[in-house]
Design an enzyme around this catalytic site. Structure first.
Site, short mmCIF file in Angstrom:
data_model
loop_
_atom_site.label_atom_id
_atom_site.label_comp_id
_atom_site.label_asym_id
_atom_site.label_seq_id
_atom_site.Cartn_x
_atom_site.Cartn_y
_atom_site.Cartn_z
N GLY A 11 0.98 -1.00 -0.04
CA GLY A 11 0.00 -0.01 -0.03
C GLY A 11 0.88 1.41 -0.15
N ARG A 21 13.22 10.29 -3.24
CA ARG A 21 14.46 11.44 -3.68
C ARG A 21 15.55 11.35 -2.67
NH1 ARG A 21 14.34 16.46 -0.89
NH2 ARG A 21 15.09 17.95 -1.79
N ARG A 25 19.24 10.67 -4.05
CA ARG A 25 20.48 11.76 -4.33
C ARG A 25 21.68 11.33 -3.30
NH1 ARG A 25 16.85 17.46 -4.82
NH2 ARG A 25 16.10 16.67 -7.03
N ILE A 126 1.32 3.25 6.29
CA ILE A 126 0.34 4.02 7.32
C ILE A 126 -0.03 3.14 8.48
CG2 ILE A 126 -0.46 5.32 5.64
CD1 ILE A 126 -3.45 3.75 5.81
N ASP A 127 0.29 2.08 8.55
CA ASP A 127 -0.40 1.05 9.60
C ASP A 127 0.51 1.29 11.01
OD1 ASP A 127 -2.11 0.19 7.87
OD2 ASP A 127 -0.98 -1.68 7.23
N ARG A 171 -5.33 -2.19 8.71
CA ARG A 171 -5.28 -3.64 8.65
C ARG A 171 -5.51 -4.31 10.05
NH1 ARG A 171 -3.55 -6.24 4.26
NH2 ARG A 171 -2.44 -4.44 3.30
O1 F6P Z 1 -1.29 -1.24 4.50
C1 F6P Z 1 -1.63 -0.44 4.36
C2 F6P Z 1 -3.44 -0.41 4.08
O2 F6P Z 1 -3.75 0.81 3.52
C3 F6P Z 1 -4.06 -0.99 5.08
O3 F6P Z 1 -4.38 -0.08 6.25
C4 F6P Z 1 -5.42 -1.40 4.42
O4 F6P Z 1 -5.98 -2.44 4.97
C5 F6P Z 1 -4.85 -1.94 3.09
O5 F6P Z 1 -3.45 -1.23 3.04
C6 F6P Z 1 -5.72 -1.79 2.02
O6 F6P Z 1 -5.17 -2.70 0.79
P1 F6P Z 1 -5.53 -2.18 -0.56
O7 F6P Z 1 -5.19 -0.98 -1.04
O8 F6P Z 1 -4.95 -3.13 -1.29
O9 F6P Z 1 -7.32 -2.19 -0.42
#
Ligand code: F6P
Length: 323
Positions: A11, A21, A25, A126-127, A171
């Protein structure tokens, strides 16, 4: 001269471009040749790489997403897929790889490291569920996007005496929900690491209503055992149990799109450069992240397949403060 490839995988996370970047560099400053891989591990298998110079990574630090593209590659999870990727790297004379990604991506890095390839991971998801690092690229932006939604829903909730369920991403990890819930003064926070039954959520909302609150916010992590849909279902069957009228807002991919915060850009810049420094020192097979204010490395073997726990004392603190 070292020839290094960079890829972004899994993701996307706001700040990935700043990491691309910085790694490019910093590696150019070492006198190395750099290649950007299109669409994660799939690009290694398909041999879709492009040379990167300083100008190719100009003007991207402020953009969300990843200019290299990202993907989750089922083929790379197979022996045959990885062998093909390694053959393509060898044919191009590439002897080092930086993988900017989350847990699944770093499990892929681990497989390459086990095959003897010089790989360094950059903690980016982001998790915020990667063990060995306090924080990961993208989580600060994701928490702030979730928080903005909470703040906005609170104002309309107050006008209408409504409770809002706000479902956010993460997730199997409750970090985004927990941090945004605390920062936003949520009445209830539901995360995968600690089960809360829908009837208990209903009780807490009813108590908040009886205490005279004009609104209530329930932040639900998408991975919670009783997710937002389950709660909506429960409340539909127990309509008058909570006092408030109820609405659901599902944030979904909003949470990881858009402009990275300053904190994510700075973190990504530091980690991208640190990955190159690791390779320059001949140290690889690790993920770069942070511990406290310092850069910290964790062996890929300790990261692969693991999930970092959240601090449950913060969940209890949030409960006490929601009076
Ligand atoms: O791992 C990052 C994430 O955004 C999770 O928070 C979420 O469950 C998952 O990816 C969603 O995955 P996709 O973008 O494949 O639907």
């Amino acid at each position: 001269m070292r020839r290094m490839a960079i890829l972004t995988s899994g993701g996307d996370a706001p700040g990935m471009n700043a990491a691309i970047r910085a790694a490019t560099r910093a590696a150019l400053a070492q006198g190395w040749a750099i290649f950007g891989v299109r669409n994660g591990y799939a690009g290694l298998i398909n041999d879709t790489l492009q040379p990167l110079g300083a100008r190719e990574v100009g003007g991207i630090v402020q953009h969300g997403g990843t200019v290299l593209g990202s993907a989750r590659s089922a083929e790379f999870r197979t022996e045959a897929g990885r062998a093909k990727a390694l053959r393509n790297l060898a044919q191009r004379g590439i002897d080092a790889l930086v993988v900017i990604g989350g847990n699944g991506s770093q499990t892929g890095s681990h497989a390459l490291a086990q095959a003897g390839f010089a790989v360094v991971g950059v903690a980016s998801t982001i998790d915020n569920d990667i063990v060995g690092t306090d924080t990961t690229i993208g989580v600060d932006t994701a928490v702030n996007v979730t928080l903005e939604a909470i703040d906005r829903l609170r104002t309309t909730g107050s006008s209408h005496q409504r409770a809002f369920l706000v479902e956010t991403m993460g997730r199997h990890c409750g970090h985004i929900a927990l941090m945004a819930g605390i920062a936003g003064g949520a009445e209830v926070i539901a995360i995968p690491e600690f089960d809360i039954e829908p009837h208990e959520v209903a009780e807490r909302l009813r108590a908040a209503y009886q205490r005279g609150k004009t609104h209530a916010i329930v932040v639900v992590a998408e991975g919670a055992k009783h997710n937002a849909q389950a709660m909506v279902q429960h409340f539909a069957e127990h309509r008058d149990a909570i006092g408030f009228e109820l609405r659901l807002t599902t944030l979904g991919h909003m949470v990881r799109g858009g402009i990275p915060t300053a904190a994510d850009r700075v973190l990504a810049t530091r980690l991208g450069a640190a990955a190159v420094q690791q390779l320059a020192r001949g140290e690889h097979g690790v993920v770069v992240g942070t511990r406290g204010l310092a850069i910290a490395t964790t062996p890929l073997a300790a990261v692969a397949g693991q999930t970092k726990p959240v601090d449950l004392t913060l969940l209890e603190l949030a409960r006490v403060l929601a009076q």
